[in-house]
Structure formats: structure tokens, C-alpha cells
Write a protein that holds these residues in place. Structure first.
Motif, mmCIF file in Angstrom:
data_model
loop_
_atom_site.group_PDB
_atom_site.id
_atom_site.type_symbol
_atom_site.label_atom_id
_atom_site.label_comp_id
_atom_site.label_asym_id
_atom_site.label_seq_id
_atom_site.Cartn_x
_atom_site.Cartn_y
_atom_site.Cartn_z
ATOM 1 N N LEU A 82 0.837 -1.195 0.000
ATOM 2 C CA LEU A 82 0.000 0.000 0.000
ATOM 3 C C LEU A 82 0.870 1.243 0.000
ATOM 4 O O LEU A 82 1.924 1.271 0.651
ATOM 5 N N SER A 83 0.408 2.255 -0.716
ATOM 6 C CA SER A 83 1.109 3.529 -0.741
ATOM 7 C C SER A 83 0.205 4.633 -0.235
ATOM 8 O O SER A 83 -1.016 4.579 -0.416
ATOM 9 N N CYS A 84 0.810 5.611 0.382
ATOM 10 C CA CYS A 84 0.102 6.797 0.869
ATOM 11 C C CYS A 84 0.865 8.000 0.316
ATOM 12 O O CYS A 84 1.995 8.267 0.742
ATOM 13 N N ALA A 85 0.262 8.679 -0.634
ATOM 14 C CA ALA A 85 0.888 9.835 -1.263
ATOM 15 C C ALA A 85 0.339 11.114 -0.651
ATOM 16 O O ALA A 85 -0.880 11.265 -0.516
ATOM 17 N N ALA A 86 1.229 12.004 -0.298
ATOM 18 C CA ALA A 86 0.827 13.259 0.333
ATOM 19 C C ALA A 86 1.017 14.435 -0.614
ATOM 20 O O ALA A 86 1.937 14.442 -1.436
ATOM 21 N N SER A 87 0.164 15.426 -0.466
ATOM 22 C CA SER A 87 0.297 16.671 -1.213
ATOM 23 C C SER A 87 -0.184 17.813 -0.335
ATOM 24 O O SER A 87 -0.871 17.603 0.666
ATOM 25 N N GLY A 88 0.218 19.013 -0.679
ATOM 26 C CA GLY A 88 -0.233 20.194 0.047
ATOM 27 C C GLY A 88 0.677 20.644 1.173
ATOM 28 O O GLY A 88 0.545 21.763 1.670
ATOM 29 N N ALA A 89 1.578 19.779 1.601
ATOM 30 C CA ALA A 89 2.513 20.119 2.681
ATOM 31 C C ALA A 89 3.627 19.083 2.700
ATOM 32 O O ALA A 89 3.407 17.932 2.283
ATOM 33 N N PRO A 90 4.798 19.445 3.181
ATOM 34 C CA PRO A 90 5.887 18.466 3.256
ATOM 35 C C PRO A 90 5.587 17.370 4.269
ATOM 36 O O PRO A 90 5.314 17.642 5.443
ATOM 37 N N LEU A 91 5.630 16.152 3.822
ATOM 38 C CA LEU A 91 5.314 15.030 4.702
ATOM 39 C C LEU A 91 6.307 14.890 5.845
ATOM 40 O O LEU A 91 6.008 14.280 6.870
ATOM 41 N N ALA A 92 7.482 15.477 5.683
ATOM 42 C CA ALA A 92 8.534 15.337 6.698
ATOM 43 C C ALA A 92 8.145 15.933 8.052
ATOM 44 O O ALA A 92 8.790 15.643 9.060
ATOM 45 N N TYR A 93 7.106 16.751 8.084
ATOM 46 C CA TYR A 93 6.667 17.362 9.340
ATOM 47 C C TYR A 93 5.632 16.510 10.081
ATOM 48 O O TYR A 93 5.149 16.919 11.139
ATOM 49 N N TYR A 94 5.315 15.347 9.549
ATOM 50 C CA TYR A 94 4.199 14.573 10.081
ATOM 51 C C TYR A 94 4.584 13.140 10.431
ATOM 52 O O TYR A 94 5.279 12.469 9.662
ATOM 53 N N ALA A 95 4.103 12.689 11.579
ATOM 54 C CA ALA A 95 4.079 11.255 11.838
ATOM 55 C C ALA A 95 2.944 10.660 11.011
ATOM 56 O O ALA A 95 1.915 11.313 10.786
ATOM 57 N N ILE A 96 3.142 9.431 10.560
ATOM 58 C CA ILE A 96 2.151 8.765 9.716
ATOM 59 C C ILE A 96 1.720 7.460 10.359
ATOM 60 O O ILE A 96 2.550 6.702 10.883
ATOM 61 N N GLY A 97 0.432 7.214 10.306
ATOM 62 C CA GLY A 97 -0.109 5.956 10.805
ATOM 63 C C GLY A 97 -0.937 5.266 9.743
ATOM 64 O O GLY A 97 -1.503 5.905 8.859
ATOM 65 N N TRP A 98 -0.971 3.955 9.828
ATOM 66 C CA TRP A 98 -1.880 3.151 9.007
ATOM 67 C C TRP A 98 -2.929 2.541 9.926
ATOM 68 O O TRP A 98 -2.595 2.017 11.003
ATOM 69 N N PHE A 99 -4.155 2.599 9.468
ATOM 70 C CA PHE A 99 -5.287 2.072 10.210
ATOM 71 C C PHE A 99 -6.091 1.176 9.287
ATOM 72 O O PHE A 99 -5.960 1.250 8.058
ATOM 73 N N ARG A 100 -6.936 0.350 9.871
ATOM 74 C CA ARG A 100 -7.840 -0.448 9.042
ATOM 75 C C ARG A 100 -9.165 -0.610 9.770
ATOM 76 O O ARG A 100 -9.236 -0.542 10.997
ATOM 77 N N GLN A 101 -10.207 -0.801 8.975
ATOM 78 C CA GLN A 101 -11.524 -1.031 9.529
ATOM 79 C C GLN A 101 -12.225 -2.114 8.726
ATOM 80 O O GLN A 101 -12.461 -1.962 7.530
ATOM 81 N N ALA A 102 -12.515 -3.193 9.416
ATOM 82 C CA ALA A 102 -13.247 -4.301 8.807
ATOM 83 C C ALA A 102 -14.739 -4.100 9.037
ATOM 84 O O ALA A 102 -15.137 -3.415 9.982
ATOM 85 N N PRO A 103 -15.584 -4.697 8.198
ATOM 86 C CA PRO A 103 -17.037 -4.553 8.373
ATOM 87 C C PRO A 103 -17.486 -4.965 9.764
ATOM 88 O O PRO A 103 -17.112 -6.037 10.257
ATOM 89 N N GLY A 104 -18.237 -4.090 10.416
ATOM 90 C CA GLY A 104 -18.772 -4.401 11.733
ATOM 91 C C GLY A 104 -17.781 -4.262 12.868
ATOM 92 O O GLY A 104 -18.108 -4.583 14.021
ATOM 93 N N LYS A 105 -16.567 -3.807 12.556
ATOM 94 C CA LYS A 105 -15.546 -3.672 13.596
ATOM 95 C C LYS A 105 -15.087 -2.227 13.711
ATOM 96 O O LYS A 105 -15.260 -1.425 12.788
ATOM 97 N N GLU A 106 -14.496 -1.904 14.846
ATOM 98 C CA GLU A 106 -13.958 -0.570 15.049
ATOM 99 C C GLU A 106 -12.662 -0.402 14.257
ATOM 100 O O GLU A 106 -11.969 -1.371 13.949
ATOM 101 N N ARG A 107 -12.353 0.849 13.966
ATOM 102 C CA ARG A 107 -11.095 1.139 13.290
ATOM 103 C C ARG A 107 -9.925 0.783 14.212
ATOM 104 O O ARG A 107 -9.958 1.063 15.403
ATOM 105 N N GLU A 108 -8.907 0.196 13.634
ATOM 106 C CA GLU A 108 -7.757 -0.318 14.375
ATOM 107 C C GLU A 108 -6.475 0.315 13.848
ATOM 108 O O GLU A 108 -6.221 0.291 12.646
ATOM 109 N N GLY A 109 -5.678 0.876 14.748
ATOM 110 C CA GLY A 109 -4.359 1.344 14.362
ATOM 111 C C GLY A 109 -3.419 0.166 14.257
ATOM 112 O O GLY A 109 -3.323 -0.637 15.189
ATOM 113 N N ILE A 110 -2.718 0.031 13.117
ATOM 114 C CA ILE A 110 -1.886 -1.147 12.927
ATOM 115 C C ILE A 110 -0.401 -0.829 12.802
ATOM 116 O O ILE A 110 0.437 -1.691 13.086
ATOM 117 N N SER A 111 -0.047 0.379 12.406
ATOM 118 C CA SER A 111 1.357 0.699 12.267
ATOM 119 C C SER A 111 1.537 2.201 12.229
ATOM 120 O O SER A 111 0.633 2.933 11.816
#
Length: 122
Positions: free
Chosen positions: A20-49
Motif C-alpha cells: 500500500l502507498s500513501c501519497a501526500a500533497s499540500g505540505a511536506p510530509l517530513a513534518y508529520y508522523a504517519i499511521g496506518w489504520f484499518r476497519q473491517a465490516p462491523g468492527k472498530e477502526r484499528e491502528g496497525i502501524s
């Protein structure tokens, strides 16, 4: 304003891999921590990385540890999530998110992408 766009989702068989890729625009990504989350049907969103703004620190949920790898290229304004040994339980919509911090807990993310579907099925 920072905008995030995920890509790379799809249908994969159990045991397979996706990147998976996450492309950023509008600001330098270097100023931000990045997280990946997922949400399965019927489940709460989960932070995974997550990855710190300079890439020096990474974090994984137990559910993906040893199978997923997060990385970033600030020069390209891109973060990737390499997913190996995928299981049916990994089926979900995957989101990347950004926090204007060096490091962030999963509750501190302010900017979100639209998500990309990952389906693991034979």
C-alpha cells in the motif's frame, strides 16, 4: 492543507502480499508522523502501524507484527506499507493518516485519506 491518497489495495489470496502507498500533497510530509489504520465490516477502526516523521521509529500492532513493514520517503512525500503473509482476517479498508508531530499515538491523527480496500480470499 495536507491531503493523503492511498493506493495499492486489491484482492489477494491468503499468504500473498500487497504494498500500500500513501501519497501526500499540500505540505511536506517530513513534518508529520504517519499511521496506518484499518476497519473491517462491523468492527472498530484499528491502528496497525506508525512511523515517526524522520522514519527513525516504527510501531506495529501485535496483529501485524512480523508480517507488515512501514517505511517512508520524505523526498517523495510517500509512505508505504508492505503487507506479507496476508490472512483473511486482514480484510478491511486501509487508511493512512498524518499527525503534525514527530511521533504520535493512534489517537492523535488529524488528516486522513479516503481508504483503499484490501480483500484476502481464495
Amino acid at each position: 492543507q495536507l491531503q493523503l491518497v492511498e493506493s495499492g489495495g486489491g484482492l489477494v489470496q491468503p499468504g500473498g502480499s500487497l504494498r500500500l502507498s500513501c501519497a501526500a500533497s499540500g505540505a511536506p510530509l517530513a513534518y508529520y508522523a504517519i499511521g496506518w489504520f484499518r476497519q473491517a465490516p462491523g468492527k472498530e477502526r484499528e491502528g496497525i502501524s506508525s512511523i515517526s516523521s524522520n522514519g527513525g521509529s516504527t510501531n506495529y500492532a501485535d496483529s501485524v507484527k512480523g508480517r507488515f513493514t512501514i517505511s517512508r520517503d520524505n523526498a517523495k512525500n510517500m509512505v508505504t506499507l508492505q503487507m506479507n503473509s496476508l490472512k483473511p482476517d486482514d480484510t478491511a479498508v486501509y487508511y493512512c493518516a498524518a499527525a503534525p508531530l514527530e511521533e504520535a499515538s493512534f489517537s492523535e491523527y488529524d488528516y486522513w485519506g479516503q481508504g483503499t480496500q484490501v480483500t484476502v480470499s481464495s
